[in-house]
Design a protein around this motif. Structure first.
Motif, mmCIF file in Angstrom:
data_model
loop_
_atom_site.group_PDB
_atom_site.id
_atom_site.type_symbol
_atom_site.label_atom_id
_atom_site.label_comp_id
_atom_site.label_asym_id
_atom_site.label_seq_id
_atom_site.Cartn_x
_atom_site.Cartn_y
_atom_site.Cartn_z
ATOM 1 N N GLU A 90 0.826 -1.208 0.000
ATOM 2 C CA GLU A 90 0.000 0.000 0.000
ATOM 3 C C GLU A 90 0.863 1.263 0.000
ATOM 4 N N GLU A 91 1.923 1.266 0.786
ATOM 5 C CA GLU A 91 2.795 2.443 0.848
ATOM 6 C C GLU A 91 3.503 2.673 -0.483
ATOM 7 N N SER B 181 1.180 4.284 -2.947
ATOM 8 C CA SER B 181 0.961 5.709 -2.689
ATOM 9 C C SER B 181 2.083 6.563 -3.262
ATOM 10 N N CYS B 182 3.254 5.960 -3.468
ATOM 11 C CA CYS B 182 4.372 6.687 -4.083
ATOM 12 C C CYS B 182 4.295 6.671 -5.602
#
Length: 254
Positions: free
Chosen positions: A29-30, A33-34
């Motif tokens: 998920e992280e 987001s990038c």
């Protein structure tokens, strides 16, 4: 699996399916987001991924023809705007991954020999175990010459033309030309020697066919699993972005 992908770019579509499913899992998920911040960026990113991976299917004449048209259009413009710059970026990335896929052909002769022999061994074992109907040694020598003339060398010239690698592009082209010359002189003897060596190894091993034959059945047995993974992947992507279309539709639309 062939039926699932309508016998088009099977390995490439399956690769995108599996990679996309992994990327969309909770643990990344992280990272997501990038990569993108909104549905529009997500759609563009997916299109880019599909285009780049599908570019490695060099056997599809339709996709290759469209790629050549986009290259000619992008690099024919003298004063590119944003659309042309984006087109250039996409087409250059497609050619970069194509070069990565066959990079051994643009490196030192010993590197080319090593990976060529490994691929030859893989094809011979497939033939000996009944997973392929053609003896690869019969057309391997001439096939490599054609591969250099009609794919590797033109690809190396395009890498030089786009200017991404700077002076290194000369090195890639020179290695491709030199490997082609060496193969023309030594290729027949190399194929014969490799065939004898691999045949001797196969004759001395009773386990090769027993261990490799199940691979022939695996795609059909697991087709439902692959299809479920593909549906799960598509379900994650917003429908309004049009990402539930087939990979070929996404590719041909760009």
């Amino acid at each position: 699996m062939a039926a699932q992908y309508k016998n088009k770019s099977i390995a490439e579509q399956n690769s995108v399916d599996l990679a996309w499913q992994l990327l969309m899992s909770d643990e990344y998920e992280e990272l997501r987001s990038c990569i993108y911040c909104n549905p529009s960026e997500l759609r563009r990113f997916r299109q880019m991924v599909v285009n780049i991976v599908m570019a490695t299917d060099i056997a599809d004449k339709e996709i290759n023809g469209l790629r050549k048209e986009r290259w000619n259009k992008a690099f024919a413009e003298q004063a590119p705007g944003n659309d042309i710059r984006n087109a250039k970026a996409t087409i250059v990335m497609e050619h970069l991954i194509q070069a990565s896929d066959v990079s051994h052909c643009m490196q030192h002769w010993h590197i080319y020999r090593k990976w060529n022999e490994m691929f030859f061994q893989e094809c011979m074992e497939a033939y000996q175990s009944g997973r392929s109907d053609e003896d690869p040694s019969k057309g391997w020598y001439q096939g490599e010459i054609g591969f250099f003339d009609f794919y590797i060398i033109p690809l190396a010239k395009k890498l030089k033309e786009c200017g991404v690698f700077g002076v290194s592009s000369d090195e890639y082209l020179n290695y491709a030309l030199e490997n082609r010359r060496e193969w023309e002189k030594k290729g027949k003897e190399i194929v014969a020697a490799n065939r004898e060596k691999i045949q001797a190894a196969l004759d001395g091993s009773q386990s090769i066919s027993n261990t490799e034959m199940p691979i022939r059945e695996t795609p059909m047995k697991k087709s439902q699993e692959w299809n479920a993974a593909r549906q799960q992947t598509q379900a994650i992507v917003p429908e309004e972005d049009g990402l539930d279309e087939s990979f070929r539709s996404e590719t041909l639309a760009l």
